[in-house]
Motif scaffolding. Structure first.
Motif, PDB file in Angstrom:
ATOM      1  N   GLY A   1     -54.378 -48.433 -35.637  1.00 48.86           N
ATOM      2  CA  GLY A   1     -54.843 -49.194 -36.610  1.00 48.86           C
ATOM      3  C   GLY A   1     -54.290 -50.332 -36.996  1.00 48.86           C
ATOM      4  O   GLY A   1     -54.542 -51.518 -38.637  1.00 48.86           O
ATOM      5  N   TYR A   2     -53.658 -51.090 -35.905  1.00 49.47           N
ATOM      6  CA  TYR A   2     -53.117 -52.624 -36.165  1.00 49.47           C
ATOM      7  C   TYR A   2     -53.606 -53.411 -34.976  1.00 49.47           C
ATOM      8  O   TYR A   2     -54.047 -53.068 -34.161  1.00 49.47           O
ATOM      9  N   PRO A   3     -53.717 -54.830 -35.332  1.00 50.90           N
ATOM     10  CA  PRO A   3     -54.255 -55.615 -34.310  1.00 50.90           C
ATOM     11  C   PRO A   3     -53.446 -55.598 -32.839  1.00 50.90           C
ATOM     12  O   PRO A   3     -51.845 -55.427 -33.758  1.00 50.90           O
ATOM     13  N   GLU A   4     -54.250 -55.723 -32.041  1.00 45.68           N
ATOM     14  CA  GLU A   4     -53.402 -55.255 -30.396  1.00 45.68           C
ATOM     15  C   GLU A   4     -53.825 -56.572 -29.036  1.00 45.68           C
ATOM     16  O   GLU A   4     -55.088 -57.148 -29.140  1.00 45.68           O
ATOM     17  N   GLY A   5     -53.371 -57.229 -28.615  1.00 52.51           N
ATOM     18  CA  GLY A   5     -54.090 -58.270 -27.452  1.00 52.51           C
ATOM     19  C   GLY A   5     -54.550 -59.299 -27.963  1.00 52.51           C
ATOM     20  O   GLY A   5     -53.318 -59.970 -29.700  1.00 52.51           O
ATOM     21  N   VAL A   6     -54.752 -60.270 -27.648  1.00 47.25           N
ATOM     22  CA  VAL A   6     -55.818 -61.181 -27.551  1.00 47.25           C
ATOM     23  C   VAL A   6     -56.845 -61.197 -28.387  1.00 47.25           C
ATOM     24  O   VAL A   6     -57.899 -60.373 -28.228  1.00 47.25           O
ATOM     25  N   TRP A   7     -56.477 -62.229 -29.076  1.00 43.50           N
ATOM     26  CA  TRP A   7     -57.893 -62.414 -30.536  1.00 43.50           C
ATOM     27  C   TRP A   7     -58.338 -64.179 -30.508  1.00 43.50           C
ATOM     28  O   TRP A   7     -57.831 -64.886 -30.673  1.00 43.50           O
ATOM     29  N   GLN A   8     -59.155 -63.928 -30.764  1.00 43.69           N
ATOM     30  CA  GLN A   8     -60.576 -65.543 -30.860  1.00 43.69           C
ATOM     31  C   GLN A   8     -60.281 -65.435 -32.150  1.00 43.69           C
ATOM     32  O   GLN A   8     -60.859 -64.382 -33.073  1.00 43.69           O
ATOM     33  N   ILE A   9     -60.736 -65.999 -33.113  1.00 41.74           N
ATOM     34  CA  ILE A   9     -61.025 -67.050 -34.368  1.00 41.74           C
ATOM     35  C   ILE A   9     -62.592 -67.975 -34.357  1.00 41.74           C
ATOM     36  O   ILE A   9     -62.110 -68.994 -33.228  1.00 41.74           O
ATOM     37  N   PHE A  10     -62.711 -68.392 -34.936  1.00 42.82           N
ATOM     38  CA  PHE A  10     -64.150 -69.012 -34.765  1.00 42.82           C
ATOM     39  C   PHE A  10     -64.874 -69.420 -36.201  1.00 42.82           C
ATOM     40  O   PHE A  10     -64.547 -68.092 -37.676  1.00 42.82           O
ATOM     41  N   PHE A  11     -65.107 -70.842 -36.167  1.00 44.87           N
ATOM     42  CA  PHE A  11     -65.090 -71.207 -37.505  1.00 44.87           C
ATOM     43  C   PHE A  11     -67.197 -71.164 -37.526  1.00 44.87           C
ATOM     44  O   PHE A  11     -67.460 -71.377 -36.262  1.00 44.87           O
ATOM     45  N   GLU A  12     -68.262 -70.869 -38.113  1.00 45.50           N
ATOM     46  CA  GLU A  12     -69.738 -70.707 -38.016  1.00 45.50           C
ATOM     47  C   GLU A  12     -69.837 -71.344 -39.348  1.00 45.50           C
ATOM     48  O   GLU A  12     -69.003 -71.549 -40.086  1.00 45.50           O
ATOM     49  N   ASN A  13     -71.370 -71.151 -38.843  1.00 49.89           N
ATOM     50  CA  ASN A  13     -72.060 -71.674 -40.143  1.00 49.89           C
ATOM     51  C   ASN A  13     -73.677 -70.994 -39.693  1.00 49.89           C
ATOM     52  O   ASN A  13     -73.509 -70.357 -39.083  1.00 49.89           O
ATOM     53  N   ASP A  14     -74.267 -71.519 -40.406  1.00 48.35           N
ATOM     54  CA  ASP A  14     -76.258 -70.681 -39.876  1.00 48.35           C
ATOM     55  C   ASP A  14     -76.636 -71.032 -39.467  1.00 48.35           C
ATOM     56  O   ASP A  14     -77.077 -70.024 -38.659  1.00 48.35           O
ATOM     57  N   LYS A  15     -76.175 -71.830 -38.467  1.00 47.45           N
ATOM     58  CA  LYS A  15     -76.768 -72.562 -36.960  1.00 47.45           C
ATOM     59  C   LYS A  15     -75.686 -72.231 -35.905  1.00 47.45           C
ATOM     60  O   LYS A  15     -76.451 -72.682 -34.817  1.00 47.45           O
ATOM     61  N   LYS A  16     -74.564 -72.468 -35.750  1.00 44.72           N
ATOM     62  CA  LYS A  16     -73.594 -72.357 -34.601  1.00 44.72           C
ATOM     63  C   LYS A  16     -71.880 -71.871 -35.194  1.00 44.72           C
ATOM     64  O   LYS A  16     -71.394 -71.670 -36.304  1.00 44.72           O
ATOM     65  N   ARG A  17     -71.599 -71.689 -34.205  1.00 46.43           N
ATOM     66  CA  ARG A  17     -70.081 -70.924 -34.029  1.00 46.43           C
ATOM     67  C   ARG A  17     -68.670 -72.170 -33.136  1.00 46.43           C
ATOM     68  O   ARG A  17     -69.288 -72.332 -31.862  1.00 46.43           O
ATOM     69  N   GLN A  18     -67.766 -71.946 -33.665  1.00 42.70           N
ATOM     70  CA  GLN A  18     -66.947 -73.015 -32.901  1.00 42.70           C
ATOM     71  C   GLN A  18     -65.820 -72.749 -33.210  1.00 42.70           C
ATOM     72  O   GLN A  18     -65.347 -71.890 -33.799  1.00 42.70           O
ATOM     73  N   ILE A  19     -65.396 -72.158 -31.945  1.00 42.30           N
ATOM     74  CA  ILE A  19     -63.681 -71.430 -31.140  1.00 42.30           C
ATOM     75  C   ILE A  19     -63.047 -72.351 -32.804  1.00 42.30           C
ATOM     76  O   ILE A  19     -62.395 -73.426 -31.721  1.00 42.30           O
ATOM     77  N   ALA A  20     -61.659 -71.547 -32.746  1.00 41.46           N
ATOM     78  CA  ALA A  20     -61.421 -72.197 -33.671  1.00 41.46           C
ATOM     79  C   ALA A  20     -59.292 -71.989 -33.359  1.00 41.46           C
ATOM     80  O   ALA A  20     -58.814 -73.069 -33.898  1.00 41.46           O
ATOM     81  N   GLY A  21     -58.751 -71.291 -32.974  1.00 36.78           N
ATOM     82  CA  GLY A  21     -57.813 -70.541 -32.725  1.00 36.78           C
ATOM     83  C   GLY A  21     -57.547 -69.523 -31.309  1.00 36.78           C
ATOM     84  O   GLY A  21     -59.250 -68.355 -31.507  1.00 36.78           O
TER      85      GLY A  21
END
Length: 368
Positions: free
Chosen positions: A186-206
């Protein structure tokens, strides 16, 4: 502009609708119900504002500025968006939200203003999305299904890949944020990736690292700054709670998008270590020349907080120039170059630091 309406409710209760020169944020619907007008983030807006997205019918106690009894929120098409109940200003009992097509969006039960038991979310086609368990003031993710109907998390364990609207103004121009990582029990564990997105592309943010459900390290890839307090919620946050704050916004895109709040916080954070002994004036104004793409061409200081403090004046120009992304002006269906004016106020705290507030923007190109 963002300001409290508590005094407005107590001194001018139900008088706004009779004064056409003032915005109408609410008006009486019948002898017992009040009709409130909100934008999509549950800030009060004028009933004729183009950003009005929600209407609420509810009983309301002006003296305490509390919702009381049952209420219903509606989409612009008249379909019900949300229904629930308040008891002495606190959420109590069964709450249910709906997608624009009428399908149930989520259900939850509140006790004494706190969610208890299961908060169940559903896709617009009625299929289950996720189940979050609330208990003893905590929450844990129980189940999660992707859009294809595949259960990715079962009994709190599995992989999570979920996209939600970015919470507030995004200085990088992306409307969505995506989280990818793993839940265990039930809880987050390990390494997580965060992305910013729009309708055309995705950019890793953190990137973030969790141990036993706690964030131990995070890094913002845009700024290069580390952090140890979560910057974004991993499970959906419902904005209807904002309605209880009784806060209003002006009817401009800068208000609606949250850009003015972002600018206020950006100025305050940028001046966090700047010391000032005195402040002759509380007003300042900065002129920013923008291209049609929102790029800064030039920054000038129009009104100085202290004409005798050139270091402060230079710092104001530097901070205004350091804003990552300005929303360009919009006219006749397209973005245009403009020379915008940022007006605001600042006060001096007991610690000798500046506290910026009352930020507003004038856009001549949009007014002509």
């Amino acid at each position: 502009m963002r300001y409290s309406l508590i005094l407005l409710f107590t001194s001018l209760w139900f008088s706004l609708s009779a004064q056409s020169e003032k915005p109408v944020y609410f008006e009486r619907a019948d002898d017992s119900l009040v009709r409130f007008y909100y934008d999509m983030n549950y800030f009060l807006v004028d009933k004729n504002c183009e950003f009005k997205s929600i209407e609420r019918l509810a009983e309301f106690e002006a003296k305490t500025t509390n919702f009381i009894g049952k209420f219903s929120d509606y989409y612009p098409n008249g379909r019900k968006m949300l229904e629930g109940n308040y008891q002495e200003g606190k959420k109590e009992g069964f709450f249910q939200a709906f997608h624009p097509n009428g399908q149930v969006k989520w259900t939850v039960t509140y006790q004494d203003n706190v969610p208890v038991g299961e908060w169940n979310y559903f896709y617009p086609d009625g299929k289950p999305l996720m189940q979050v368990l609330y208990f003893e003031g905590r929450s844990k993710l129980q189940s999660y299904w992707d859009q294809m109907g595949n259960q990715r998390i079962k009994e709190g364990t599995g992989n999570y890949d979920f996209k939600v609207p970015y919470p507030g103004y995004n200085p990088y121009g992306y409307p969505f944020i995506r989280y990818k990582g793993r839940f265990e029990d039930g809880y987050p564990e390990g390494v997580w990736q965060i992305f910013f997105e729009n309708d055309k592309k995705r950019q890793i943010a953190g990137q973030e690292e969790y141990r036993n459900g706690r964030l131990v390290a995070g890094e913002d890839f845009y700024t290069g700054e580390p952090y140890k307090t979560p910057k974004y919620p991993l499970i959906p946050v419902e904005s209807f709670i904002q309605a209880e704050s009784i806060l209003a916004k002006g009817c401009t895109y800068d208000d609606f998008s949250g850009f003015l709040v972002y600018l206020r916080d950006f100025f305050n954070n940028s001046f966090n270590t700047f010391q000032v002994e005195s402040l002759p004036s509380e007003d300042f104004s900065v002129i920013v020349q923008l291209t049609k793409n929102g790029a800064v061409r030039k920054v000038d200081l129009q009104i100085e907080l202290d004409p005798n403090n050139q270091e402060l004046s230079k710092a104001l120009i530097f901070v205004a120039n350091a804003v990552e992304y300005y929303q360009p002006s919009f006219k006749n269906g397209e973005y245009v170059a403009d020379e915008i004016s940022i007006h605001g106020k600042a006060m001096l705290t007991a610690e000798g630091k500046l506290n910026f507030h009352s930020i507003r923007i004038e856009r001549p190109a949009e007014q002509n």
